[in-house]
Enzyme design. Structure first.
Site, PDB file in Angstrom:
ATOM      1  N   ASP A   1       0.874  -1.170   0.000  1.00 29.95           N
ATOM      2  CA  ASP A   1       0.000   0.000   0.000  1.00 29.95           C
ATOM      3  C   ASP A   1       0.913   1.222   0.000  1.00 29.95           C
ATOM      4  OD1 ASP A   1      -2.094   1.725  -0.055  1.00 29.95           O
ATOM      5  OD2 ASP A   1      -3.167   0.866   1.649  1.00 29.95           O
TER       6      ASP A   1
HETATM    7  C1  BGC Z   1      -4.973   3.367  -0.093  1.00 29.97           C
HETATM    8  C2  BGC Z   1      -5.119   2.369  -1.220  1.00 29.97           C
HETATM    9  C3  BGC Z   1      -4.939   3.076  -2.535  1.00 29.97           C
HETATM   10  C4  BGC Z   1      -3.576   3.766  -2.538  1.00 29.97           C
HETATM   11  C5  BGC Z   1      -3.292   4.515  -3.822  1.00 29.97           C
HETATM   12  C6  BGC Z   1      -3.692   4.165  -0.178  1.00 29.97           C
HETATM   13  O1  BGC Z   1      -3.657   5.184   0.750  1.00 29.97           O
HETATM   14  O2  BGC Z   1      -5.025   2.689   1.155  1.00 29.97           O
HETATM   15  O3  BGC Z   1      -6.387   1.759  -1.176  1.00 29.97           O
HETATM   16  O4  BGC Z   1      -5.063   2.184  -3.594  1.00 29.97           O
HETATM   17  O5  BGC Z   1      -3.546   4.705  -1.467  1.00 29.97           O
HETATM   18  O6  BGC Z   1      -4.128   5.613  -3.948  1.00 29.97           O
END
Ligand code: BGC
Length: 679
Positions: A233
């Site tokens: 993530d």
């Molecule tokens: C989120 C993800 C997301 C990623 C990219 C993160 O903060 O938890 O779900 O895909 O950001 O935007």
């Protein structure tokens, strides 16, 4: 060699030709959304984009809005359609939009369980139940990948809150983890084979998910056979050497080369085996190779809007319909008062990384006027959306105007919703109530002299309390955050063009305090204890025999269904074969969602009274009956035994319940499972 010259090579052939620095670079994003290219080796960069209910391809800086795309219903809505084929269609449309925008991987679906009604990202997740969430998430993956676009299932695992989300340690026993939280991912991985899994920010029992070898390698790859890329993530990885050793392949986004240097050093001094890096690189390269099958496509905005409308309509849940208040029929002389700011400024998605720039938004008020051309529609906003001092002052005047607009109407449609900014990534909610300005107005509207029926329409992605105002309504429609076509979908259901068939994917409690996770959410001092164990959602409400407002699986139709003829037999492999017949005994065609629950009557471990194991959404014309068959596997009947480290099926008596909700069981039968065994 040119990139064309490289096309015939396999991932491992390509890896063999790369230098250490090229390999290290491939395991870190080149920018926020792209993997690193190695032009000399003919490896191009591929783009990933959020997800999960529409594409958010960012043309420029990180926080800029995405390019316009179809905003499909969020998972909060799709979870209620109980229709894997429909979710697959939405997935395929998402994949087609990714093709049109040259995106290789969509960052979705979200496969986390709704553990608490308060989780700020519940609108991005399907259900409190792993069987339902798993089947729908797998269908979404299957649809996306049918377009040769990768799906990235997230957030692996036990990522069930936003409070302290980057650090909190989810503390739970292995049985709970396996039966509730991992089983969604397991189903998706084993049935839909996603290209990518995104590791979560949080820790699990003290170890960060992104550096958790047991999770990423032993369970995900060795047990479930995952052959894709594990991606971090965003910004979660604090130690890429440890992450690589645990099984994380791709760190996103880049970090000024800091972790590249750490990996290079670790290989030089022998603390990280080069073979570990090679495996990760091979998986990233394989992702690039898989993406080469993707062909450009033209975006068919009209077709996708129509699909978004169909999916939203199939997800709307008719919670209540006293005295057949709905559907409305278009008649000259009918006066409909539509009250509520959300009728002209609809709420259709939440805030955060999932937010889509919609191509078009259907306005409920306009759509209702279109659907009821002969009727007179009176509108009044009724309440303010904000909570500034000026808003508070305006509330009284708006409410008075709404009462005047409703005077003498034949029906009042009161459109409710959670105010903007209530459902946000990063922030959990602190309560589940609607704003007082809305519920106070409802009370006043319901007290009208003529006893005009009030139909409540709800727009919210996370569950809201209904018990404090439900008595003021004749009918209640839960529309969730249903994407850009929510307005037309609502008109379809209100007027009966679509017979509602949505079913709750989560329980609506009488009070937040009744929720099984209540005392343990969101934890403290960096820890959150999953003290309710496997008793999440209806499993917990049922085990405690707690009254609830609306049960898991509930949803009404404009027709009625009758259940009969349950047969249950053992299949010789520890599983069950179940059949029953469902008939449409009402006057309209419609869909019924037939739900099969199983309970072990006597067990060494404490088990929920009933657990969903299968469901079937069927279409029936009036007067028509159909036999439905279900299969329940030995694994479905088993529990996870931490002491034995495997699934255990206890012989003995089980109860099979078939019904229209978890608390509307129409047919039940006991059956004895003879042979002990495990799956
Ligand atoms: C989120 C993800 C997301 C990623 C990219 C993160 O903060 O938890 O779900 O895909 O950001 O935007």
């Amino acid at each position: 060699m040119t990139s064309t010259g490289m096309i015939g090579l396999s991932a491992s052939d390509l890896v063999a030709q790369l230098s250490i620095s090229q390999k290290v670079a491939l395991c870190l994003g080149a920018d926020n959304w792209r993997t690193a290219p190695v032009p000399e080796a003919g490896i191009e960069s591929v783009m990933v984009s959020d997800g999960p209910h529409g594409l958010r391809k960012q043309p420029g800086e990180f926080l800029a809005p995405g390019l316009p795309a179809t905003c499909f219903p969020t998972a909060s809505a799709l979870g209620s359609c109980w229709d894997a084929a429909l979710v697959r269609e939405v997935g395929a449309a998402l994949g087609a939009e990714a093709r049109a925008q040259d995106v290789a991987v969509i960052l979705g679906p979200g496969a986390n369980i709704k553990r608490s009604p308060l989780c700020g990202r519940n609108f991005e997740y399907f259900s409190e139940d792993p069987c339902l969430a798993g089947q729908l998430a797998a269908a979404m993956v299957d649809g996306i990948q049918s377009q040769h676009v990768g799906a990235c299932v997230k957030h692996f695992a036990a990522n069930n809150q936003e409070t302290d989300r980057l650090r909190v340690s989810a503390e739970l026993d292995e049985r709970t983890l396996r039966e509730i939280y991992l089983s969604v991912f397991e189903r998706v991985v084993s049935t839909a084979r996603p290209w990518v899994v995104m590791s979560a920010y949080n820790k699990i029992n003290g170890e960060y998910a992104w550096r958790n070898r047991w999770l990423l390698t032993e369970v995900l790859r060795d047990e479930w056979g995952f052959d894709g890329v594990v991606m971090s993530d965003w910004g979660s990885v604090q130690d890429r050497v440890a992450a690589l050793a645990a099984g994380l392949d791709l760190e996103m986004p880049p970090n000024f080369g800091i972790s590249d240097r750490a990996v290079t050093e670790a290989i030089a001094n022998g603390t990280l085996a080069e073979s570990v890096l090679d495996e990760a690189v091979a998986r990233v390269v394989r992702l690039v190779l898989r993406s080469r099958d993707r062909r450009p496509a033209e975006l068919d905005a009209a077709a996708h809007h129509a699909l978004a409308r169909r999916a939203a309509a199939a997800s709307i849940v008719l919670l209540k319909n006293d005295a057949g208040a709905l559907p409305l029929s278009d008649e000259p002389g009918l006066t409909v008062a539509v009250i509520g700011e959300f009728a002209r400024r609809p709420s259709y998605q939440g805030v955060g990384s999932s937010a889509v720039t919609p191509l078009h938004v259907d306005v409920p008020l306009d759509e209702l006027a279109r659907a009821l051309p002969s009727a007179t529609i009176r509108f009044s906003p009724g309440y303010p959306l904000g909570h500034s001092e000026a808003d508070k002052e305006a509330a009284g005047t708006l409410a008075d105007e709404a009462l005047r607009a409703a005077e003498g109407a034949d029906v009042i449609i009161m459109v409710f919703g959670l105010p903007p900014g209530s459902e946000v990534e990063h922030i959990d909610r602190s309560h589940i109530d609607l704003p007082a300005a809305q519920t106070d107005l409802l009370r006043r509207l319901a007290g009208n002299e003529n006893a005009t029926p009030v139909v409540a329409v709800l727009f919210n992605g996370s569950v809201i309390r209904t018990s404090t105002w439900d008595d003021c309504t004749s009918a209640v429609l839960e529309c969730w955050l249903a994407g850009q076509a929510a307005g037309s979908a609502l008109a379809d259901v209100l007027t009966g063009i679509v017979n509602p068939s949505g079913r709750l994917a989560e329980t609506i409690p009488l009070r937040l305090e009744d929720a099984p996770s209540y005392l343990n959410f969101p934890g403290e001092e960096g820890h959150v204890r999953y003290g309710e164990g496997v008793f999440v959602g209806y499993r917990g409400y049922d085990a405690a025999a707690r009254s609830i407002a609306y049960p898991f699986g509930h949803g009404l139709s404009y027709t009625q269904f009758e259940y009969r003829g349950l047969t249950v037999s053992t299949d010789g492999a520890g599983g069950l074969a179940v059949t029953c017949t469902v008939a449409n005994i009402g006057g309209r065609a419609g869909h019924e969602v037939v739900q099969l629950y199983v309970g072990d009557l006597k067990s060494r471990v404490r088990r929920p009274p009933r657990e969903l194991k299968a469901f079937s959404r069927i279409y029936l014309e009036p007067g028509i009956a159909r036999e439905i068959s279900f299969t329940v596997t030995a694994r479905d009947l088993s529990y996870w035994s931490p002491s034995r480290g495997r699934w255990v099926l206890e012989p003995g008596e089980f109860r099979v319940d078939v019904g229209a909700s978890s608390r509307d069981i129409r047919l039940a039968q006991h059956i004895t499972i003879e042979s002990p065994g495990s799956s």
